[in-house]
Design a protein around this motif. Structure first.
Motif, PDB file in Angstrom:
ATOM      1  N   ALA A   1      -2.765   5.339   0.883  1.00 52.57           N
ATOM      2  CA  ALA A   1      -3.733   4.253   1.032  1.00 52.57           C
ATOM      3  C   ALA A   1      -3.697   3.692   2.441  1.00 52.57           C
ATOM      4  O   ALA A   1      -4.744   3.409   3.044  1.00 52.57           O
ATOM      5  N   ASN A   2      -2.491   3.530   2.986  1.00 51.01           N
ATOM      6  CA  ASN A   2      -2.354   3.015   4.356  1.00 51.01           C
ATOM      7  C   ASN A   2      -3.021   3.938   5.359  1.00 51.01           C
ATOM      8  O   ASN A   2      -3.755   3.494   6.246  1.00 51.01           O
TER       9      ASN A   2
ATOM     10  N   SER B   1      -3.176  -0.779  -4.502  1.00 50.39           N
ATOM     11  CA  SER B   1      -2.196  -0.009  -3.735  1.00 50.39           C
ATOM     12  C   SER B   1      -2.463   1.488  -3.793  1.00 50.39           C
ATOM     13  O   SER B   1      -2.043   2.228  -2.892  1.00 50.39           O
ATOM     14  N   ASP B   2      -3.165   1.952  -4.848  1.00 44.65           N
ATOM     15  CA  ASP B   2      -3.451   3.380  -4.979  1.00 44.65           C
ATOM     16  C   ASP B   2      -4.863   3.746  -4.526  1.00 44.65           C
ATOM     17  O   ASP B   2      -5.385   4.799  -4.923  1.00 44.65           O
TER      18      ASP B   2
ATOM     19  N   ALA C   1       0.825  -1.202   0.000  1.00 44.07           N
ATOM     20  CA  ALA C   1       0.000   0.000   0.000  1.00 44.07           C
ATOM     21  C   ALA C   1       0.858   1.249   0.000  1.00 44.07           C
ATOM     22  O   ALA C   1       1.916   1.295   0.631  1.00 44.07           O
ATOM     23  N   THR C   2       0.409   2.263  -0.722  1.00 45.94           N
ATOM     24  CA  THR C   2       1.072   3.548  -0.667  1.00 45.94           C
ATOM     25  C   THR C   2       0.832   4.165   0.709  1.00 45.94           C
ATOM     26  O   THR C   2      -0.045   3.728   1.463  1.00 45.94           O
ATOM     27  N   LYS C   3       1.588   5.196   1.015  1.00 44.29           N
ATOM     28  CA  LYS C   3       1.428   5.864   2.303  1.00 44.29           C
ATOM     29  C   LYS C   3       0.022   6.435   2.436  1.00 44.29           C
ATOM     30  O   LYS C   3      -0.607   6.350   3.509  1.00 44.29           O
TER      31      LYS C   3
END
Length: 278
Positions: free
Chosen positions: A6-7, A62-63, A2-4
């Motif tokens: 998304a997280n 992930s986005d 996951a991107t920052k």
């Protein structure tokens, strides 16, 4: 991974969902991957899914939230395909919005992406076996009820020929407390973990011996249907009809004839009164 963004977004949504639970919906992210969420939808009253336990996953890109999650429902429902994507998606939607949409779509009659056709009766029969399916992997478990010898199940397709095969391991990992409740329920209802069908009750015939016995001819007929050679949906539907017939009295089985007779009597009485007043 996951991107920052998304997280951060998914962490915030889990906190919001935990603080404000939604009726009939439970969900949490996997401990090892925040992009994989597990959910359970409980069938609402006045629907064919009442008391059903529908387990599935949301797999986020992930986005996220700029692309929709893949929605999977593992538990056979008679309403959804195992995998589907939202027909449309708005980045403003949250996990709670998505799951509310799934539940709303599930209880409607709309046919669109991800749906399958089925009767209300078929969906009710699926609902009665959802807890069994989740905790046994569709009958592929080796676990048995108390007092039964352990068996090696060859059933890797489960009820309704829906592929399963992990013995309920994945469900147990994500929902250990619910899994244990499901096994207690199977114990209480005497449901065979390998087939999802009712086991004959054990009664004491004499001291030191045991035999099986039916409470009534109707119950015996139901058991024979449920444990026959046809383990598919047709046998389940037939067994459900036998159960309903066994639970009805004479009035319940003949209410249609009595209603017609009442209407006929009313018409005759009205004509007699009309002739008397003429």
């Amino acid at each position: 991974m996951a991107t920052k963004a998304a997280n951060k977004r998914l962490t915030r949504e889990y906190a919001a969902l935990s603080a404000n639970p939604i009726e009939y919906i439970t969900a949490h992210p996997s401990e090892s991957n925040i992009l994989e969420w597990h959910y359970i939808l409980t069938g609402p009253p006045a629907t064919p899914y009442h008391h059903g336990q529908y387990w599935g996953t949301l797999v986020f890109p992930s986005d996220y939230p700029f692309a929709p999650p893949a929605i999977r429902m593992h538990t056979p429902s008679g309403r959804f395909r195992p995998n589907f994507h939202p027909k449309s998606f708005n980045p403003a939607w949250e996990v709670s919005t998505i799951l509310l949409g799934v539940l709303s779509f599930m209880t409607s009659d709309e046919m669109t992406t991800g749906s399958v056709s089925g009767t209300s009766e078929q969906r009710r029969e699926f609902a009665t076996r959802t807890r069994w399916w989740n905790s046994t992997g569709g009958g592929s478990t080796k676990r048995t009820l108390n007092g039964q010898p352990e068996v090696q199940s060859s059933n890797t397709r489960g009820f309704g020929a829906i592929k399963a095969g992990d013995g309920g391991k994945k469900f147990r990992e994500q929902w250990p407390e619910i899994d244990e409740e499901n096994w207690k329920w199977m114990e209480q209802t005497r449901m065979d973990p390998q087939t999802g069908r009712s086991l004959a009750p054990v009664v004491q015939k004499e001291e030191g011996t045991a035999s099986t016995s039916s409470c009534s001819p109707e119950t015996d007929a139901l058991r024979k249907r449920a444990n026959g050679s046809n383990a598919g949906l047709g046998a389940v539907v037939e067994g459900g009809q036998a159960a309903r017939d066994a639970g009805r009295g004479w009035f319940g089985r003949h209410w249609g004839k009595m209603a017609i007779a009442a209407i006929f009597a009313y018409v005759i009485a009205a004509r007699l009164l009309s002739d008397a007043n003429a």
